[in-house]
Structures are given as C-alpha cells and as structure tokens.
Write a protein that holds these residues in place. Sequence first.
Motif, short mmCIF file in Angstrom:
data_model
loop_
_atom_site.label_atom_id
_atom_site.label_comp_id
_atom_site.label_asym_id
_atom_site.label_seq_id
_atom_site.Cartn_x
_atom_site.Cartn_y
_atom_site.Cartn_z
N TYR A 10 0.81 -1.23 0.00
CA TYR A 10 0.00 0.00 0.00
C TYR A 10 0.84 1.27 0.00
O TYR A 10 0.34 2.35 -0.20
N CYS A 11 2.14 1.16 0.23
CA CYS A 11 2.94 2.34 0.56
C CYS A 11 3.78 2.85 -0.61
O CYS A 11 4.50 2.09 -1.26
N GLN A 48 10.33 10.68 11.75
CA GLN A 48 9.78 9.55 10.99
C GLN A 48 10.57 9.31 9.71
O GLN A 48 11.08 10.24 9.10
N ARG A 95 2.34 1.59 13.84
CA ARG A 95 0.99 1.10 13.60
C ARG A 95 1.02 -0.41 13.38
O ARG A 95 1.92 -0.91 12.71
N GLU A 112 -1.19 -1.60 11.62
CA GLU A 112 -1.77 -1.50 10.26
C GLU A 112 -3.07 -2.29 10.14
O GLU A 112 -4.08 -1.75 9.74
N LEU A 133 -4.76 1.16 9.35
CA LEU A 133 -5.24 1.68 8.08
C LEU A 133 -6.68 1.21 7.91
O LEU A 133 -7.01 0.07 8.24
N PRO A 137 -7.20 6.66 6.81
CA PRO A 137 -7.82 6.01 5.67
C PRO A 137 -6.75 5.55 4.69
O PRO A 137 -5.75 6.26 4.49
N PHE A 138 -6.92 4.38 4.11
CA PHE A 138 -6.01 3.91 3.07
C PHE A 138 -6.30 4.68 1.79
O PHE A 138 -7.44 4.76 1.35
N ILE A 139 -5.24 5.25 1.19
CA ILE A 139 -5.37 6.01 -0.05
C ILE A 139 -4.46 5.35 -1.09
O ILE A 139 -3.24 5.35 -0.93
N LEU A 141 3.85 8.81 0.96
CA LEU A 141 3.27 7.52 1.36
C LEU A 141 2.06 7.23 0.50
O LEU A 141 1.79 6.09 0.13
N TYR A 142 1.29 8.29 0.20
CA TYR A 142 0.06 8.18 -0.58
C TYR A 142 -0.06 9.47 -1.40
O TYR A 142 0.57 10.48 -1.07
N1 5AD Z 1 -2.55 5.44 2.48
C1 5AD Z 1 -2.66 5.89 3.74
N2 5AD Z 1 -1.72 5.70 4.69
C2 5AD Z 1 -0.61 5.03 4.36
N3 5AD Z 1 0.47 4.66 5.08
C3 5AD Z 1 1.31 4.00 4.26
N4 5AD Z 1 0.80 3.93 3.02
C4 5AD Z 1 -0.42 4.55 3.05
C5 5AD Z 1 -1.44 4.78 2.10
N5 5AD Z 1 -1.33 4.36 0.84
C6 5AD Z 1 0.58 4.87 6.52
C7 5AD Z 1 0.89 3.55 7.25
C8 5AD Z 1 2.15 3.85 8.04
C9 5AD Z 1 2.13 5.36 8.12
C10 5AD Z 1 3.45 6.00 8.38
O1 5AD Z 1 1.64 5.73 6.85
O2 5AD Z 1 -0.18 3.26 8.14
O3 5AD Z 1 2.19 3.25 9.31
#
Ligand code: 5AD
Length: 346
Positions: free
Chosen positions: A66-67, A104, A156, A158, A196, A226-228, A303-304
Amino acid sequence: MTQSLLQKATTEHTLTQDEIISLLSCVNPWELFKAADQIRKQYVGDGVYLRGLIEFSSYCKNDCMYCGLRRSNVQAQRYRLSPQQIIEMARKAVSYGYKTVVLQSGEDLWFDADKMCHILREIKKLDIAITLSIGEKTREEYAAYHQAGADRYLLRIETTNQALYEKLDPAMFWQNRVRCLHDLKELGYEVGSGSLVGLPGQTLDDLAQDLLFFKQLPVDMAGIGPFIPHPHTPLAEEKVQGHFELSLKMMAIMRLLLPDINIPATTAMETLHPQGRLLALQCGANVVMPNVTEGDYRKKYELYPGKICTGESPSQCRGCIQSKIESIGRFVSASKGFHGDFLKGK
Ligand code: 5AD
Ligand code: FES
C-alpha cells in the motif's frame, strides 16, 4: 440500539466485537460522534497537542503493497537528511513553539543505532519530548534509543488480521510487529499504534479487532488513517469511497473505549476531505502532527498521493493549524502532552 450501545460505551468504556461492528455499520453516526466529542472534552479537554513531524528519510527496505515508499517503487524520489539537518529542523520546530518532535522515516538502515542515538541526544538538549517512528527494530535498539532520549514510539499494527497483514507486507511477520509493541511498552515508552482503514479484503470484523487490540495492549496513542491507493503500487486501482467516514467512526469508538488516550487527527484525513482534520478533532481526536520538514523533501515523502501542505513552509503550517483549531473553539495546548496529562492537571 445505537443509543443503548453508546450508553454502555460512555459509562463502562467496553464493547464486545459485535457491538463495535454494530456501531461501525450504523447509518447515522451523528450520535456516536457527539458522544465521542463529549468524552474527549471530559478526559483530554479542549487543548490540542501539536507534534512537529520531521520526515527525515524516504528510503525503505520494506515492500508494503500500500505504501508509496516501498522499495519496488522505482519512481519514488529518495532522500536522506544528514543528522545535522535533522537536529537543525528540530531546533526550528522548537522556535515555532512545538513541545514534541516526531522523527519519521522509512526503514532506512543507513541510520544505525549509533547515528540515531547521536541525533536523539542532541535533540534532547532542547528540552522537548521526542517521538520516534522508524519501524521494526530489535529490543536492544529500542532500549538504546530510549536511553538516548526517545520518549514515545509510533508503530501502527496496520491491521490485526494476520493473514491480510502478511499478504500486504511481504517478508514481514505480524508476530514480530506485536513483539515490537510489547518491547516498547516494557521499556517504558509511550506507545502509539494504529491502523489503516479500507485495505482491500479488510472487514468490519478486522476493524473491530483492531480496536480491541489497542484496548488490550493498551496503547497510549493510536492513529487511524484512511487507506489512499498510491498509483505506483500494486494497489493503485483500489477504491477510496467510504474510507473517510469509516475512519471517523473508528476514531470515535476508540475515544469511547480508551477515553484518555491521545488520538491524532491524521493528515490522510485531510487528503480525502478539505476539513478532514477539523472533523476528526470533533469526533474524538485531540492531537495534530503538522509537518516541519523543509523544502522539497515534503513532497518526496509520498506515502500516498494528494498529501496536503507539500507547498507550505513549517511556519505557514504552524499558523494555519492554530487558526483552524481556534475556529472550532479549541486551543493549542502548551503541555508536552503525555498520556493522562489533562486529568493530572498538566
Ligand atoms: N494510504 C494511507 N496511509 C498510508 N500509510 C502507508 N501507506 C499509506 C497509504 N497508501 C501509513 C501507514 C504507516 C504510516 C506511516 O503511513 O499506516 O504506518
Ligand atoms: Fe499545513 Fe494548513 S497545516 S497549510
């Protein structure tokens, strides 16, 4: 139904997994949000703790699906600040009034324990609280960082769904992450975790388990994001609908279950909604982590997609967030903001 659950949660601060699921799926969450806001006011007050976030390296040895910083993303822009630059940014953060900095990075092995301890000792001289967020390390490394001045650690979980975690984080082990969290607690850190929301294959059962996991540990802080989907990752085509509201519900229920912990209004919330952080602050959150990274690095730490504040300077963010906080009748707290400070009158 919702009313009786809220009655139970606000007085006993416990809920079963089924009860959490029922709140997570409620169609009108207004009463839930109102209850969380009241409990927030009672247990952590109207003060908002600011933590200055320094994103010091975008290198990562891991490959989480996801990252955006995953090592397989060859389009990611990599940078690494020098120890001197990091210490200088912390100094500037103090000049903007921050009482805590969060360091971080991706899991970047260039920063070995000696380098990290040097940075921590130098920053500690500034008399601020230090939070680390640099991933999975050995117990010995965590002990050394704590000794050198780190007060808090963010890691996290996660997702508490082990199979999903190991599918999304290849070559990482869910049990090791749990081991890290236990080590950190035993070593005397304030521990922040989080999850997430909206990962492909994640269910409401999983999210309810996340909350029970935080309660059981228990965490001192937990960030719900939220996952993005990031376009340069294998999850590029995943959807984002519903993640915002579900994240708000998660934060609100967490506030009811763990009434006095610190809950950040996460930056990712504002990527999905222009008032995302303010809404989170009104649904249980009491912390904001404005970016104090300078220059071009901000947008490289991706990250997103759609990350906010990539064109702003640290001082602009500091001013912006303060006026936003004051616009909803809250204020920036002068305290270092340890878990339980408000109830202790600090
Ligand atoms: N969307 C949202 N949050 C994300 N993280 C990593 N990738 C994504 C994403 N695509 C978050 C993870 C990590 C934090 C530093 O960033 O939860 O622990
Ligand atoms: Fe960065 Fe508002 S917090 S511009």
